[in-house]
Design a protein around this motif. Structure first.
Motif, PDB file in Angstrom:
ATOM      1  N   MET A 125       0.838  -1.196   0.000  1.00  0.00           N
ATOM      2  CA  MET A 125       0.000   0.000   0.000  1.00  0.00           C
ATOM      3  C   MET A 125       0.876   1.249   0.000  1.00  0.00           C
ATOM      4  N   LEU A 126       0.481   2.220  -0.834  1.00  0.00           N
ATOM      5  CA  LEU A 126       1.082   3.547  -0.829  1.00  0.00           C
ATOM      6  C   LEU A 126      -0.001   4.542  -0.454  1.00  0.00           C
ATOM      7  N   ARG A 127       0.261   5.364   0.567  1.00  0.00           N
ATOM      8  CA  ARG A 127      -0.749   6.281   1.090  1.00  0.00           C
ATOM      9  C   ARG A 127      -0.145   7.664   1.326  1.00  0.00           C
ATOM     10  N   THR A 128      -0.958   8.700   1.074  1.00  0.00           N
ATOM     11  CA  THR A 128      -0.578  10.053   1.427  1.00  0.00           C
ATOM     12  C   THR A 128      -1.820  10.833   1.832  1.00  0.00           C
ATOM     13  N   THR A 129      -1.598  11.985   2.447  1.00  0.00           N
ATOM     14  CA  THR A 129      -2.697  12.878   2.818  1.00  0.00           C
ATOM     15  C   THR A 129      -2.347  14.289   2.361  1.00  0.00           C
ATOM     16  N   ILE A 130      -3.376  15.038   1.962  1.00  0.00           N
ATOM     17  CA  ILE A 130      -3.211  16.412   1.505  1.00  0.00           C
ATOM     18  C   ILE A 130      -4.014  17.315   2.435  1.00  0.00           C
ATOM     19  N   PRO A 131      -3.365  18.220   3.182  1.00  0.00           N
ATOM     20  CA  PRO A 131      -4.103  19.096   4.100  1.00  0.00           C
ATOM     21  C   PRO A 131      -5.101  19.975   3.362  1.00  0.00           C
ATOM     22  N   LEU A 132      -6.280  20.170   3.964  1.00  0.00           N
ATOM     23  CA  LEU A 132      -7.329  21.007   3.391  1.00  0.00           C
ATOM     24  C   LEU A 132      -7.623  22.236   4.246  1.00  0.00           C
ATOM     25  N   TRP A 138      -8.418  19.001   8.763  1.00  0.00           N
ATOM     26  CA  TRP A 138      -9.144  18.444   7.625  1.00  0.00           C
ATOM     27  C   TRP A 138      -8.139  18.093   6.536  1.00  0.00           C
ATOM     28  N   TYR A 139      -8.320  16.944   5.917  1.00  0.00           N
ATOM     29  CA  TYR A 139      -7.368  16.523   4.898  1.00  0.00           C
ATOM     30  C   TYR A 139      -8.027  15.577   3.897  1.00  0.00           C
ATOM     31  N   LEU A 140      -7.393  15.431   2.756  1.00  0.00           N
ATOM     32  CA  LEU A 140      -7.792  14.458   1.745  1.00  0.00           C
ATOM     33  C   LEU A 140      -6.891  13.242   1.882  1.00  0.00           C
ATOM     34  N   ALA A 141      -7.490  12.067   2.023  1.00  0.00           N
ATOM     35  CA  ALA A 141      -6.736  10.818   2.147  1.00  0.00           C
ATOM     36  C   ALA A 141      -6.755  10.078   0.814  1.00  0.00           C
ATOM     37  N   LEU A 142      -5.578   9.661   0.369  1.00  0.00           N
ATOM     38  CA  LEU A 142      -5.435   8.940  -0.897  1.00  0.00           C
ATOM     39  C   LEU A 142      -4.553   7.723  -0.679  1.00  0.00           C
ATOM     40  N   TRP A 143      -5.004   6.556  -1.116  1.00  0.00           N
ATOM     41  CA  TRP A 143      -4.135   5.391  -1.068  1.00  0.00           C
ATOM     42  C   TRP A 143      -4.525   4.357  -2.112  1.00  0.00           C
ATOM     43  N   PHE A 165      -8.513   4.176  -2.894  1.00  0.00           N
ATOM     44  CA  PHE A 165      -9.378   4.916  -1.961  1.00  0.00           C
ATOM     45  C   PHE A 165      -9.125   6.407  -2.073  1.00  0.00           C
ATOM     46  N   ILE A 166     -10.215   7.182  -2.020  1.00  0.00           N
ATOM     47  CA  ILE A 166     -10.140   8.628  -1.870  1.00  0.00           C
ATOM     48  C   ILE A 166     -11.191   9.027  -0.836  1.00  0.00           C
ATOM     49  N   GLY A 167     -10.780   9.837   0.137  1.00  0.00           N
ATOM     50  CA  GLY A 167     -11.723  10.156   1.201  1.00  0.00           C
ATOM     51  C   GLY A 167     -11.389  11.458   1.902  1.00  0.00           C
ATOM     52  N   LEU A 168     -12.340  11.910   2.692  1.00  0.00           N
ATOM     53  CA  LEU A 168     -12.195  13.108   3.506  1.00  0.00           C
ATOM     54  C   LEU A 168     -11.853  12.679   4.925  1.00  0.00           C
ATOM     55  N   GLY A 169     -10.792  13.274   5.481  1.00  0.00           N
ATOM     56  CA  GLY A 169     -10.355  12.925   6.824  1.00  0.00           C
ATOM     57  C   GLY A 169     -10.459  14.091   7.775  1.00  0.00           C
ATOM     58  N   ARG A 170     -10.658  13.776   9.062  1.00  0.00           N
ATOM     59  CA  ARG A 170     -10.725  14.781  10.117  1.00  0.00           C
ATOM     60  C   ARG A 170      -9.959  14.271  11.325  1.00  0.00           C
ATOM     61  N   LYS A 171      -8.968  15.049  11.791  1.00  0.00           N
ATOM     62  CA  LYS A 171      -8.254  14.712  13.012  1.00  0.00           C
ATOM     63  C   LYS A 171      -9.105  15.148  14.197  1.00  0.00           C
ATOM     64  N   LEU A 172      -9.586  14.180  14.973  1.00  0.00           N
ATOM     65  CA  LEU A 172     -10.446  14.468  16.113  1.00  0.00           C
ATOM     66  C   LEU A 172      -9.639  14.806  17.355  1.00  0.00           C
ATOM     67  N   SER A 173      -8.432  14.278  17.441  1.00  0.00           N
ATOM     68  CA  SER A 173      -7.525  14.534  18.561  1.00  0.00           C
ATOM     69  C   SER A 173      -6.126  14.194  18.072  1.00  0.00           C
ATOM     70  N   PRO A 174      -5.081  14.443  18.884  1.00  0.00           N
ATOM     71  CA  PRO A 174      -3.730  14.079  18.438  1.00  0.00           C
ATOM     72  C   PRO A 174      -3.549  12.589  18.135  1.00  0.00           C
ATOM     73  N   THR A 175      -4.434  11.726  18.660  1.00  0.00           N
ATOM     74  CA  THR A 175      -4.270  10.281  18.460  1.00  0.00           C
ATOM     75  C   THR A 175      -5.420   9.623  17.701  1.00  0.00           C
ATOM     76  N   THR A 176      -6.441  10.396  17.321  1.00  0.00           N
ATOM     77  CA  THR A 176      -7.636   9.795  16.712  1.00  0.00           C
ATOM     78  C   THR A 176      -8.053  10.576  15.471  1.00  0.00           C
ATOM     79  N   LYS A 177      -8.403   9.837  14.424  1.00  0.00           N
ATOM     80  CA  LYS A 177      -8.906  10.485  13.214  1.00  0.00           C
ATOM     81  C   LYS A 177     -10.030   9.649  12.608  1.00  0.00           C
ATOM     82  N   LEU A 178     -10.849  10.315  11.812  1.00  0.00           N
ATOM     83  CA  LEU A 178     -11.988   9.695  11.146  1.00  0.00           C
ATOM     84  C   LEU A 178     -11.860   9.944   9.655  1.00  0.00           C
TER      85      LEU A 178
END
Length: 204
Positions: A125-132, A138-143, A165-178
């Motif tokens: 798997m190759l994965r990256t995120t793009i900050p929004l 908020w970020y764009l998740a791509l893998w 996969f392409i999706g919208l991500g949200r960091k809920l806390s320093p250790t948790t994301k959705l």
């Protein structure tokens, strides 16, 4: 697909626990596709490299246009290395996973397992995120992940599947994301003739 993936440190040392569950439903959630439970043990060598080994239980149900004859179980051992780095101003993750699979062959009339088929599989798997947003919450998740089968019991379907996969991500806390998004799964069925395409909404 509803997915939980958690890496939980054990104290302040390099060891940790990997806990994962995936509930996969088909036909807009009406029917079971798969249930996957995948625990493991992590060992962090550096912030850029983590090794993991574990076990997975998978139960696959009949679904789709060409369903399997009966639901079947699978026991799976797995090992992986996760490498992370920065490039082009983005965070990148490479995940290399090796699986030793024992797949239950089931008699449709009785539902009994008559044989355990052994197969090996390599995944990358190759994965990256793009900050929004400026705070990067908020970020764009791509893998993309590709699967290769190998071993004496594999014939024709050496390219097992690909997931994009392409999706919208949200960091809920320093250790948790959705993350919520769309995954296109392309599967080469056993025998190499039938290709299956699954258009999937995934929540991580």
């Amino acid at each position: 697909w509803l997915n939980y993936v958690g890496d939980h440190p054990l104290g302040k040392g390099p060891w940790g626990v990997h806990l994962e569950s995936q509930i996969r439903r088909a036909d807009m959630g009406e029917h079971w596709q798969q249930l996957l439970l995948r625990p493991g043990i992590n060992y962090t060598i550096s912030p850029a490299l983590t090794l993991t080994a574990g076990y997975a239980w998978v139960e696959t149900h009949p679904y789709g246009d060409i369903p399997v004859a009966a639901e079947f179980p699978e026991h799976r051992l797995w090992e992986q290395a996760v490498v992370s780095h920065k490039a082009l101003g983005l965070d990148w993750t490479h995940r290399f996973r090796l699986e030793q699979r024992r797949i239950g062959e089931v008699a449709p009339a009785t539902g009994d397992v008559t044989n355990w088929r052994y197969e090996n599989r390599l995944r990358y798997m190759l994965r990256t995120t793009i900050p929004l947003s400026d705070d990067k919450k908020w970020y764009l998740a791509l893998w993309d992940e590709v699967f290769f089968n190998f071993g004496s019991n594999v014939s024709m379907n050496y390219l097992d599947q690909n997931r994009a996969f392409i999706g919208l991500g949200r960091k809920l806390s320093p250790t948790t994301k959705l993350e919520i998004g769309f995954m296109e799964q392309t599967v080469q069925r056993r025998g190499g003739i039938v290709w299956e395409n699954n258009h999937t909404v995934a929540v991580w």
